[in-house]
Enzyme design. Structure first.
Site, PDB file in Angstrom:
ATOM      1  N   LYS A 118      40.606 -52.196 -39.200  1.00 41.25           N
ATOM      2  CA  LYS A 118      40.604 -53.425 -40.006  1.00 41.25           C
ATOM      3  C   LYS A 118      39.892 -54.563 -39.295  1.00 41.25           C
ATOM      4  CE  LYS A 118      44.606 -53.012 -43.068  1.00 41.25           C
ATOM      5  NZ  LYS A 118      45.793 -53.731 -43.541  1.00 41.25           N
ATOM      6  N   LYS A 210      38.655 -42.508 -50.053  1.00 40.05           N
ATOM      7  CA  LYS A 210      39.935 -42.815 -50.686  1.00 40.05           C
ATOM      8  C   LYS A 210      39.743 -43.690 -51.914  1.00 40.05           C
ATOM      9  CE  LYS A 210      43.977 -44.175 -48.717  1.00 40.05           C
ATOM     10  NZ  LYS A 210      44.950 -44.617 -47.701  1.00 40.05           N
ATOM     11  N   LYS A 213      40.955 -50.271 -54.128  1.00 45.82           N
ATOM     12  CA  LYS A 213      40.775 -51.425 -55.010  1.00 45.82           C
ATOM     13  C   LYS A 213      39.495 -52.168 -54.678  1.00 45.82           C
ATOM     14  CE  LYS A 213      42.513 -55.167 -52.390  1.00 45.82           C
ATOM     15  NZ  LYS A 213      42.533 -56.605 -52.517  1.00 45.82           N
TER      16      LYS A 213
END
Ligand code: TRP
Length: 348
Positions: A118, A210, A213
């Site tokens: 991240k 994956k 969103k």
């Protein structure tokens, strides 16, 4: 009634919940309600560990928080028998996280792969909250002394860290824990629950990524609030290969898109990929996709409809969250009192 063990889990309030969130987490939470006392939390304190441009900022957060709550309820979580609330309403999470920041070692956090992913290249510019994310997650779980956490593959390392923190706290303060009458250890070593086949839902456009969103293409995912037409279109357009479905799982091997669609069918029907292939092996994708459309519309349509209805009524949702927060806090406050006594903090 026998004593039930306690489950805790959290979902971040990110806009646009999709099929991956449902099959990978929420549907599993629903199934645990008969066997455990469950606490399901919308983790808004975790959401703000990334820049506001990513979590959506103050304009978006209330909507996202209520949307996740609505998804929990629409999927069948019972907020009266169990507890549903948002994290920031129970200050004990942040308070216990501070204690855990002083228990966890920098070396442990340096090994967390999610932080590395991240934070990316610009690690100097990541928030301290992103770095400390796993100690807050341990506080979420241990504020309730939860015995079990349903986790996906990506959160396993964080749960291991939670056990390491519990163990170090228990051993660093063992004398005080004993002296205060808590026996030999205060925090449980929380176990992961890995239910059923690992449900990693992949993008409908690329079976190696994956479902997310943040994918630019809305055709890559099925949103929980998509209507029947959108669900049908997305499944019909989903990438496949020209071969018919194999009749054995091995036949899915180098075929990520086929594997993903079969996995989705299996998860929605609570069966295995092997059983789906026993039924559809030899069929063309056109036939299988038609069946998958019917199935997905039947299973997801009512949930999406209910979610859309519920988010129109924020007063109702906020009432559920407030009631859940009060009941959660009653438990977390007891834990925090004990932690203060164990550490030697003078308290009222
Ligand atoms: N980190 C989890 C995720 O991103 C969310 C989470 C926060 C959580 N606290 C938790 C999950 C406690 C389980 C238990 O998916």
């Amino acid at each position: 009634m026998s004593f039930k063990e306690r489950v805790f889990s959290g979902v971040q309030p990110t806009g646009n919940l999709h099929l991956g969130n449902y099959l990978g987490a929420i549907k599993k939470f629903v199934a645990l309600q008969d066997s455990y006392d469950c606490i399901y939390c919308v983790v808004d304190l975790h959401a703000i560990t990334v820049p506001a441009s990513v979590w959506g900022g103050p304009q978006e957060l209330p909507r996202a928080t209520r949307e996740v709550t609505a998804a929990f309820l629409a999927a069948g979580i019972d907020p009266r028998k169990h507890i549903v609330f948002n994290q920031s309403q129970v200050a004990e999470h942040a308070e216990l996280a501070w204690v855990f920041n002083c228990v966890a070692r920098i070396g442990w956090l340096n090994r967390m792969t999610q932080f590395k992913e991240k934070a990316g290249k610009d690690r100097e510019n990541a928030s301290i909250g992103l770095y400390a994310y796993p100690t807050l997650m341990a506080a979420d779980i241990l504020a309730y002394r939860a015995t079990h956490v349903p986790v996906g593959e990506d959160q396993k390392q964080h749960l291991e860290l939670c056990r390491d923190i519990a163990q170090k706290f228990n051993s660093d303060f063992v004398d005080s824990i004993r002296a205060h009458g808590y026996g030999e250890s205060f925090f449980p070593l929380t176990e992961p629950i890995i239910q059923g086949p690992a449900t990693r839902v992949m993008s409908l456009r690329d079976g190696t990524k994956k479902m997310s969103k943040s994918d630019a293409s809305d055709y890559s995912r099925i949103n929980l609030t998509d209507d029947a037409d959108a669900i049908a279109q997305k499944i019909r357009k989903a990438k496949t290969d020209p071969e018919p479905l194999p009749s054995e799982e091995a036949g899915l091997d180098p075929r990520p898109e086929a594997d993903n669609l079969v996995g989705i069918y299996a998860a929605l029907t609570d069966t295995s990929k092997a059983q789906v292939l026993a039924q559809f092996g030899g069929n063309q994708f056109s036939t299988f996709k038609a069946a998958l459309v019917d199935l997905a519309v039947a299973k997801l349509g009512p949930i999406g409809g209910e979610m859309k209805r519920m988010v129109q009524d924020p007063v109702y949702i906020d009432g559920i969250l407030g009631d859940g927060a009060a009941r959660a806090q009653a438990i977390a406050a007891e834990t925090m009192k004990a932690v203060k006594d164990i550490l030697g903090f003078v308290r009222r």
